[in-house]
Write an enzyme that holds these catalytic residues in place. Structure first.
Site, PDB file in Angstrom:
ATOM      1  N   ILE A  72       0.838  -1.198   0.000  1.00  0.00           N
ATOM      2  CA  ILE A  72       0.000   0.000   0.000  1.00  0.00           C
ATOM      3  C   ILE A  72       0.874   1.250   0.000  1.00  0.00           C
ATOM      4  O   ILE A  72       2.001   1.232   0.501  1.00  0.00           O
ATOM      5  CB  ILE A  72      -0.956  -0.019   1.223  1.00  0.00           C
ATOM      6  CG1 ILE A  72      -1.933   1.169   1.194  1.00  0.00           C
ATOM      7  CG2 ILE A  72      -0.197  -0.105   2.528  1.00  0.00           C
ATOM      8  CD1 ILE A  72      -3.042   1.088   2.240  1.00  0.00           C
ATOM      9  N   CYS A  73       0.349   2.316  -0.570  1.00  0.00           N
ATOM     10  CA  CYS A  73       0.945   3.653  -0.560  1.00  0.00           C
ATOM     11  C   CYS A  73       2.226   3.700  -1.391  1.00  0.00           C
ATOM     12  O   CYS A  73       2.199   3.454  -2.587  1.00  0.00           O
ATOM     13  CB  CYS A  73       1.149   4.127   0.865  1.00  0.00           C
ATOM     14  SG  CYS A  73       1.462   5.910   0.993  1.00  0.00           S
ATOM     15  N   ALA A  74       3.355   3.963  -0.787  1.00  0.00           N
ATOM     16  CA  ALA A  74       4.632   3.996  -1.519  1.00  0.00           C
ATOM     17  C   ALA A  74       5.211   2.605  -1.713  1.00  0.00           C
ATOM     18  O   ALA A  74       6.033   2.377  -2.606  1.00  0.00           O
ATOM     19  CB  ALA A  74       5.641   4.870  -0.765  1.00  0.00           C
ATOM     20  N   ASN A 134       0.179   5.219  -4.004  1.00  0.00           N
ATOM     21  CA  ASN A 134       0.027   6.633  -3.710  1.00  0.00           C
ATOM     22  C   ASN A 134       0.256   7.418  -5.008  1.00  0.00           C
ATOM     23  O   ASN A 134       1.221   7.149  -5.721  1.00  0.00           O
ATOM     24  CB  ASN A 134       1.051   7.035  -2.645  1.00  0.00           C
ATOM     25  CG  ASN A 134       0.955   8.480  -2.275  1.00  0.00           C
ATOM     26  OD1 ASN A 134       1.288   9.349  -3.062  1.00  0.00           O
ATOM     27  ND2 ASN A 134       0.503   8.745  -1.064  1.00  0.00           N
ATOM     28  N   SER A 183      -2.641  -0.894  -3.119  1.00  0.00           N
ATOM     29  CA  SER A 183      -3.618   0.095  -2.673  1.00  0.00           C
ATOM     30  C   SER A 183      -2.951   1.461  -2.603  1.00  0.00           C
ATOM     31  O   SER A 183      -1.731   1.565  -2.557  1.00  0.00           O
ATOM     32  CB  SER A 183      -4.167  -0.321  -1.309  1.00  0.00           C
ATOM     33  OG  SER A 183      -5.255   0.489  -0.923  1.00  0.00           O
TER      34      SER A 183
END
Length: 186
Positions: free
Chosen positions: A102-104, A123, A151
């Site tokens: 998720i994210c980075a 992200n 995500s």
């Protein structure tokens, strides 16, 4: 019973690390929070201390069905510097076993070539890095499940955790958990 390892490091984003663990455990999935740092305790991105269940050198990767990476820029950089983790991410991917980020953190997958030709998200600040890894970035999806699970960011942590439950336990279990957490039943 499915077994998951969630890897944390100094700088990991707190919500992205803890929310999936919480939801997986509510679904009765066996989860180990694994520190890649020399200590069980890490300092997360907002200076919150999180204590892992195990250190990296205490686990056997083959025991797990899914490997999960939370984001946070500094945490992702630490995860990306962990050769043992990266070696096993590639192995899991090659074996068709689950990897999620998720994210980075999906950039770790992209840097390893694991997103080549796959739809993915992360992200928005890292979309171009995924594209450099030949990923097909889906900008308007909170979560993408496509041979791996990716995500966007902290605000999609519940969706991410539910996707992990769906991947491991099936859509019925995912929807039951979604209903129960919405109404505070568990």
């Amino acid at each position: 019973m499915a077994k998951v390892a969630v890897f944390i490091a100094d700088g990991s984003e707190e919500v992205e690390a803890i929310t999936p663990v919480d939801l997986l455990r509510r679904a009765k999935v066996d989860v180990d929070v694994v520190s890649i740092m020399p200590s069980l305790e890490i300092t997360a991105s907002r200076d919150i201390k999180i204590k892992a269940d195990k250190l990296l050198d205490e686990i056997t990767f083959d025991e797990y069905d899914l490997l999960v990476l939370p984001g946070g820029v500094r945490g992702t950089n630490n995860l990306n510097a962990c050769e043992e983790l990266k070696k096993n991410l590639v192995k899991f991917n090659d074996q068709g076993k689950g990897i999620a980020a998720i994210c980075a953190a999906p950039t770790v997958f992209a840097n390893l070539g694991l997103l080549k030709g796959k739809t993915s998200t992360c992200n928005p600040g890292f979309w171009e890095e995924l594209r450099k890894g030949d990923a097909n970035v889906i900008e308007d999806s909170k979560v993408v499940v496509n041979g791996n699970i990716t995500s966007q960011a902290m605000g999609t942590s519940v969706d991410f955790g539910l996707a992990l439950v769906g991947y491991l336990c099936g859509e019925d279990a995912k929807e039951e958990l979604r209903k129960n957490i919405r109404f505070g039943a568990i």
